[in-house]
Design a protein around this motif. Structure first.
Motif, PDB file in Angstrom:
ATOM      1  N   SER A 112      -2.461   3.984   8.493  1.00 46.09           N
ATOM      2  CA  SER A 112      -1.366   4.667   7.797  1.00 46.09           C
ATOM      3  C   SER A 112      -0.025   4.335   8.441  1.00 46.09           C
ATOM      4  O   SER A 112       0.983   4.170   7.741  1.00 46.09           O
ATOM      5  N   SER A 156      14.126   9.415  -5.490  1.00 52.74           N
ATOM      6  CA  SER A 156      13.385  10.597  -5.970  1.00 52.74           C
ATOM      7  C   SER A 156      14.334  11.684  -6.432  1.00 52.74           C
ATOM      8  O   SER A 156      15.500  11.652  -6.220  1.00 52.74           O
ATOM      9  N   ALA A 188       1.101   0.894   7.260  1.00 52.85           N
ATOM     10  CA  ALA A 188       1.549   0.950   5.862  1.00 52.85           C
ATOM     11  C   ALA A 188       2.938   1.584   5.762  1.00 52.85           C
ATOM     12  O   ALA A 188       3.775   1.137   4.969  1.00 52.85           O
ATOM     13  N   VAL A 238       0.862  -1.187   0.000  1.00 54.17           N
ATOM     14  CA  VAL A 238       0.000   0.000   0.000  1.00 54.17           C
ATOM     15  C   VAL A 238       0.897   1.235   0.000  1.00 54.17           C
ATOM     16  O   VAL A 238       1.902   1.275   0.705  1.00 54.17           O
ATOM     17  N   ALA A 239       0.525   2.220  -0.803  1.00 53.02           N
ATOM     18  CA  ALA A 239       1.287   3.464  -0.799  1.00 53.02           C
ATOM     19  C   ALA A 239       1.118   4.158   0.550  1.00 53.02           C
ATOM     20  O   ALA A 239      -0.013   4.327   1.017  1.00 53.02           O
ATOM     21  N   PRO A 240       2.213   4.527   1.184  1.00 53.09           N
ATOM     22  CA  PRO A 240       2.108   5.156   2.503  1.00 53.09           C
ATOM     23  C   PRO A 240       1.554   6.579   2.412  1.00 53.09           C
ATOM     24  O   PRO A 240       1.904   7.330   1.512  1.00 53.09           O
ATOM     25  N   GLU A 241       0.657   6.892   3.329  1.00 57.64           N
ATOM     26  CA  GLU A 241       0.087   8.238   3.406  1.00 57.64           C
ATOM     27  C   GLU A 241       0.397   8.810   4.782  1.00 57.64           C
ATOM     28  O   GLU A 241      -0.205   8.407   5.769  1.00 57.64           O
ATOM     29  N   HIS A 253       6.218  -0.305   4.363  1.00 58.31           N
ATOM     30  CA  HIS A 253       6.953   0.320   3.255  1.00 58.31           C
ATOM     31  C   HIS A 253       8.415   0.558   3.637  1.00 58.31           C
ATOM     32  O   HIS A 253       9.333   0.282   2.856  1.00 58.31           O
ATOM     33  N   ASP A 271      11.796  -1.254   1.849  1.00 59.95           N
ATOM     34  CA  ASP A 271      12.909  -0.503   1.258  1.00 59.95           C
ATOM     35  C   ASP A 271      14.200  -0.682   2.049  1.00 59.95           C
ATOM     36  O   ASP A 271      15.284  -0.761   1.462  1.00 59.95           O
ATOM     37  N   LEU A 291       9.498   9.244   6.164  1.00 60.56           N
ATOM     38  CA  LEU A 291       9.450   9.082   4.706  1.00 60.56           C
ATOM     39  C   LEU A 291      10.460   9.991   4.009  1.00 60.56           C
ATOM     40  O   LEU A 291      11.081   9.592   3.009  1.00 60.56           O
TER      41      LEU A 291
END
Length: 182
Positions: free
Chosen positions: A134, A182, A137, A67-70, A141, A145, A80
């Motif tokens: 959240s 990024s 997640a 799931v994309a972390p929010e 995540h 990584d 993050l």
């Protein structure tokens, strides 16, 4: 009497601890200041990584992996941002063959930013129903990584932890894609 027997060290501390200690201390053009204390310290790091993974696996659910972390809290945003920074730094160091710098960056991130700061903060956040999803997640995540970033240095423990993650269509960590920078 001034030589470390690698097979004895592996039997005592593990191959990953020896490997990480060798890389961690090896700046280009310098002698390797290898001591048993350094290897023991890296065994403690491997144990810390195992405990981090156990905590995250016991806190997260299968749906949290992938799931994309929010980010919802300041702590979420900070971890993050720090993860993005360390991915960029490690990728740059590996591209220029500064292996010891890459090893030191992921060590600092994993032990201090993830374990000492974010995981401690997440224990409070996981108790809050509005933040729990959240937070789980983000933990999942970050673990994914971190394992990818650590794999070149400590492949045995990272592969073992990876095998326990509830990820759909998972391959060996060895052939997973490098985390996007990024």
């Amino acid at each position: 009497g001034n030589v470390v027997d690698p097979l004895g060290v592996i039997d005592t501390y593990g191959a990953d601890a020896l490997r990480f200690a060798l890389i961690f201390s090896t700046a280009t053009g310098n002698d390797i200041p290898l001591a048993e204390d350094k290897i023991r310290g890296m065994k403690h790091f491997c144990n810390k990584l195992w405990n981090i993974a156990r905590f995250i696996l016991s806190s997260a659910e299968e749906k949290d992996f992938g799931v994309a972390p929010e980010p919802r809290t300041e702590a979420d945003k900070i971890i993050l941002v720090k993860l993005a920074e360390v991915k960029n730094q490690i990728t740059q160091h590996l591209d220029t063959f500064d292996l010891h710098e890459a090893a030191q960056k992921i060590y600092q991130f994993t032990w201090h930013e993830l374990a000492d700061i974010y995981i401690e903060e997440s224990k409070t956040q996981l108790k809050d129903p509005a933040l729990a999803d959240s937070t789980r997640a983000i933990l999942a995540h970050t673990l994914i990584d971190s394992l990818k970033l650590l794999h070149p240095f400590i492949p045995f423990i990272t592969e073992e932890i990876w095998s326990k993650l509830p990820i759909q269509n998972k391959k060996l960590l060895l052939v997973e894609e490098w985390p996007l920078v990024s």
